[in-house]
Design an enzyme around this catalytic site. Structure first.
Site, short mmCIF file in Angstrom:
data_model
loop_
_atom_site.label_atom_id
_atom_site.label_comp_id
_atom_site.label_asym_id
_atom_site.label_seq_id
_atom_site.Cartn_x
_atom_site.Cartn_y
_atom_site.Cartn_z
N HIS A 96 37.45 23.97 71.02
CA HIS A 96 36.20 24.74 71.12
C HIS A 96 36.14 25.43 72.48
O HIS A 96 36.63 24.90 73.48
CB HIS A 96 35.00 23.80 70.93
CG HIS A 96 33.71 24.56 70.81
ND1 HIS A 96 33.02 25.01 71.91
CD2 HIS A 96 33.00 24.96 69.73
CE1 HIS A 96 31.94 25.67 71.50
NE2 HIS A 96 31.91 25.64 70.17
N GLU A 166 35.52 31.70 66.31
CA GLU A 166 34.22 31.65 66.96
C GLU A 166 34.24 32.53 68.21
O GLU A 166 34.60 32.06 69.30
CB GLU A 166 33.88 30.22 67.38
CG GLU A 166 33.83 29.23 66.25
CD GLU A 166 32.96 28.04 66.62
OE1 GLU A 166 31.95 27.85 65.97
OE2 GLU A 166 33.28 27.34 67.59
C1 PEP Z 1 29.30 26.86 68.41
O1 PEP Z 1 28.93 26.65 69.55
O2 PEP Z 1 30.44 26.57 68.05
C2 PEP Z 1 28.37 27.46 67.47
C3 PEP Z 1 28.84 27.94 66.34
O3 PEP Z 1 27.07 27.45 67.85
P1 PEP Z 1 25.86 28.33 67.28
O4 PEP Z 1 25.91 28.31 65.78
O5 PEP Z 1 24.65 27.63 67.81
O6 PEP Z 1 26.03 29.69 67.84
#
Ligand code: PEP
Length: 247
Positions: A96, A166
């Site tokens: 992450h 992400e």
């Molecule tokens: C994350 O931090 O991996 C994430 C997806 O958070 P959010 O959905 O709150 O943006």
């Protein structure tokens, strides 16, 4: 199968974890929504509690937010993949952006962790994402493909791997919601290279009940990895329903 899950990050007491999980247990009593694979990733402190509530045969997969690449040893503060499995995890979140930024996670340690996770029969949830300046300069596809290739270097069978794209600029409370146009090129590239080889390719970053269906409509998106909008059980169940409606 659409994978739809949430990591709680460093949130929830045992009482809060118990409330959430009891709500989820009720909701999946008759099985998970058709075509949807739910998963939750509590903090390690709540892992055994969550697993005990769900039971060993739950349709919900449970994970850890990080695990070390060695099986045991003098690694203060870490937990290993066998320990995670022993405590009830079937999935390991790896790489992450917060781990990469604040805890010195590198492509090399991510690769070691992916291999350790697979070696023990668990499922790696490999997180990749580019910073805002890379996105702005049009470098997203190259950045993401390089990150995934580095993470999977030397891995022959990627069939159990989940990839979560992400974008760093889209996640967390300072993130901005991505529209389909923002992510379509990365998903096209990931799908072309890995779509028929990995378990699923998820999108994460400011996913909410208003944009989930549209995001799942992007070619190559086969799941959602959600933070804030899924931290309350009602929000998470809404997302499972939304996903099921797109199947
Ligand atoms: C994350 O931090 O991996 C994430 C997806 O958070 P959010 O959905 O709150 O943006």
């Amino acid at each position: 199968m659409l994978w739809v899950g949430t990591s709680w990050k460093m949130n929830k007491t045992l009482a809060e974890a118990t409330d959430f999980t009891n709500g989820l247990l009720d909701a999946v009593a008759g099985g998970a929504p058709a075509g949807v694979q739910p998963f939750i990733i509590p903090p390690a402190t709540a892992l055994t509690t969550v697993r005990a509530i769900l039971g060993p045969d739950s349709p919900v997969e449970v994970g850890v937010q990080n695990a070390h690449w060695e099986d045991a040893g003098a690694w203060t503060g870490e937990i290993s993949v066998p320990q995670a499995a022993d405590a009830g995890a079937s999935l390991v979140e790896i790489g992450h952006s917060e781990r990469r930024e604040f805890f010195a996670e590198t492509d090399q340690t991510v690769n070691l962790k992916v291999k350790a996770t697979l070696r023990h029969g668990l499922r790696p949830l490999l997180c990749v994402g580019e910073p805002a300046e890379v996105f702005a300069s049009g470098g997203s596809v190259a950045h993401i493909m390089a990150q995934v290739a580095a993470a999977l270097e030397g891995v022959d069978d990627v069939g159990r791997v989940l990839i979560a794209y992400e974008p760093i600029w889209a996640i967390g409370e300072h993130g901005r919601e991505a529209g389909p146009d923002d992510i379509v090129a990365v998903f096209a590239a990931l799908d072309a290279e890995y779509g028929d080889r990995v378990e699923a390719i998820l999108y994460g970053g400011s996913v909410n009940q208003g944009n989930a269906a549209e995001t799942l409509g992007v070619d190559g998106v086969t799941g959602l990895f959600v933070g804030r909008s899924a931290w309350q059980i009602d929000g998470y169940l809404d997302l499972l329903r939304i996903a099921a409606a797109t199947v």
